[in-house]
Design a protein around this motif. Sequence first.
Motif, short mmCIF file in Angstrom:
data_model
loop_
_atom_site.label_atom_id
_atom_site.label_comp_id
_atom_site.label_asym_id
_atom_site.label_seq_id
_atom_site.Cartn_x
_atom_site.Cartn_y
_atom_site.Cartn_z
N ASN A 48 0.82 -1.21 0.00
CA ASN A 48 0.00 0.00 0.00
C ASN A 48 0.85 1.26 0.00
O ASN A 48 0.56 2.22 -0.72
CB ASN A 48 -0.91 0.01 1.24
CG ASN A 48 -2.16 -0.84 1.06
OD1 ASN A 48 -2.73 -0.89 -0.03
ND2 ASN A 48 -2.57 -1.51 2.12
N PRO A 232 -3.84 -0.59 8.69
CA PRO A 232 -3.67 -1.47 7.52
C PRO A 232 -2.42 -2.34 7.62
O PRO A 232 -1.32 -1.85 7.87
CB PRO A 232 -3.55 -0.48 6.36
CG PRO A 232 -2.96 0.75 6.98
CD PRO A 232 -3.50 0.81 8.39
N SER A 234 -0.54 -5.39 5.29
CA SER A 234 -0.57 -5.97 3.95
C SER A 234 0.67 -6.81 3.70
O SER A 234 1.77 -6.46 4.15
CB SER A 234 -0.67 -4.87 2.88
OG SER A 234 -1.71 -3.95 3.19
N SER A 251 -4.53 -7.64 1.83
CA SER A 251 -4.55 -6.48 2.72
C SER A 251 -5.90 -6.41 3.42
O SER A 251 -6.91 -6.90 2.91
CB SER A 251 -4.31 -5.20 1.92
OG SER A 251 -4.40 -4.05 2.75
N ASN A 252 -5.92 -5.79 4.61
CA ASN A 252 -7.20 -5.53 5.26
C ASN A 252 -7.77 -4.16 4.88
O ASN A 252 -8.74 -3.70 5.48
CB ASN A 252 -7.08 -5.65 6.78
CG ASN A 252 -6.16 -4.61 7.40
OD1 ASN A 252 -5.17 -4.19 6.79
ND2 ASN A 252 -6.48 -4.16 8.61
N ALA A 253 -7.16 -3.50 3.88
CA ALA A 253 -7.66 -2.23 3.36
C ALA A 253 -7.99 -2.38 1.89
O ALA A 253 -7.17 -2.89 1.12
CB ALA A 253 -6.63 -1.12 3.56
N PHE A 261 -6.40 4.03 2.70
CA PHE A 261 -5.97 2.83 3.42
C PHE A 261 -5.50 3.13 4.84
O PHE A 261 -5.61 2.26 5.72
CB PHE A 261 -4.92 2.03 2.62
CG PHE A 261 -3.56 2.65 2.48
CD1 PHE A 261 -2.66 2.69 3.54
CD2 PHE A 261 -3.14 3.17 1.26
CE1 PHE A 261 -1.40 3.24 3.40
CE2 PHE A 261 -1.87 3.72 1.11
CZ PHE A 261 -1.00 3.76 2.19
N ALA A 265 -9.42 1.74 6.57
CA ALA A 265 -9.30 0.28 6.44
C ALA A 265 -10.33 -0.39 7.34
O ALA A 265 -10.42 -0.08 8.53
CB ALA A 265 -7.89 -0.18 6.81
#
Length: 284
Positions: A48, A232, A234, A251-253, A261, A265
């Motif tokens: 990111n 975030p 990743s 990624s959690n975003a 992000f 997120a």
Amino acid sequence: MRYLFILVMLLVCQISSTQEDDLLSEIDTDSIGDQYATAAFKGLKIVNFESTKLVAKKELTFIVSHRFGSIENGFDSFFGLDDAVTRLNFVYGITDAINIGVSRSSFQKIYEASAKYRLVRQKENGFPFTIVAYNSILINTALEKENLPKLEFKDRLGYTAQLLISKKVSSKLSLEVAPTFFHDNFVAYDEQHNSQYAIGFGGRQKLGKRWSINLDYGWHLNRADGSPFKNPLSIGFDLETGGHVFQMHFSNAQAMNTNGFLGQATGDWSDGNIYFGFNLSRVF
């Protein structure tokens, strides 16, 4: 989405021998000596976060970034395929040390302009870090006046100011820290301050001549109590294939611009609410 996959296939098929030489020539330039450190990162992004890599003078790089929806819903959304977000980004090298870029993301229909410029380079017998500054301004065109009757144009704007500080530790390992300030004139969570601060951490470990594993994490420093948003985290892989670098990641975003992000997120690695995506860069 059909246009996106057609575009990706065309980009892959158009690799020329000259462009292959340009990127492949960097693969073995891992020694530093008395020269500047090279190839700390192969992609313009770690995952990111922006990396300290810049586009060369008079080169134009086109990046297609795709982030699918959450994989936690399984086949109901075909592991996120039905909820994909796309970002198209053009980056041009004014000089070897100054880049400008423009992008459009389907996440909140964001248009963004950016500048990225190197301040100092790592040298074995000199300064131990590469430092690059990154600034951007974005316009969120998804905000609707029907839902926000007092909405003004300035409310759509957001800004980012970042320092990217990297060190090529060895021929295989590169690390980066990224102190970040970002500001949104409109925030999705009312209790959140418009001006926000974060520190990004990232790294790249080479696995082979063409492969590397990348990881980055954003530590938000003044997130409001009760905010539904997360920091975030990743992880991804880079594959160098001549005319482009192909990055695959989780990624959690879902948002791919810095304000998104870091500030919005929503995923959680602990419950499988994560997003698969890729970045495909093409040098012209």
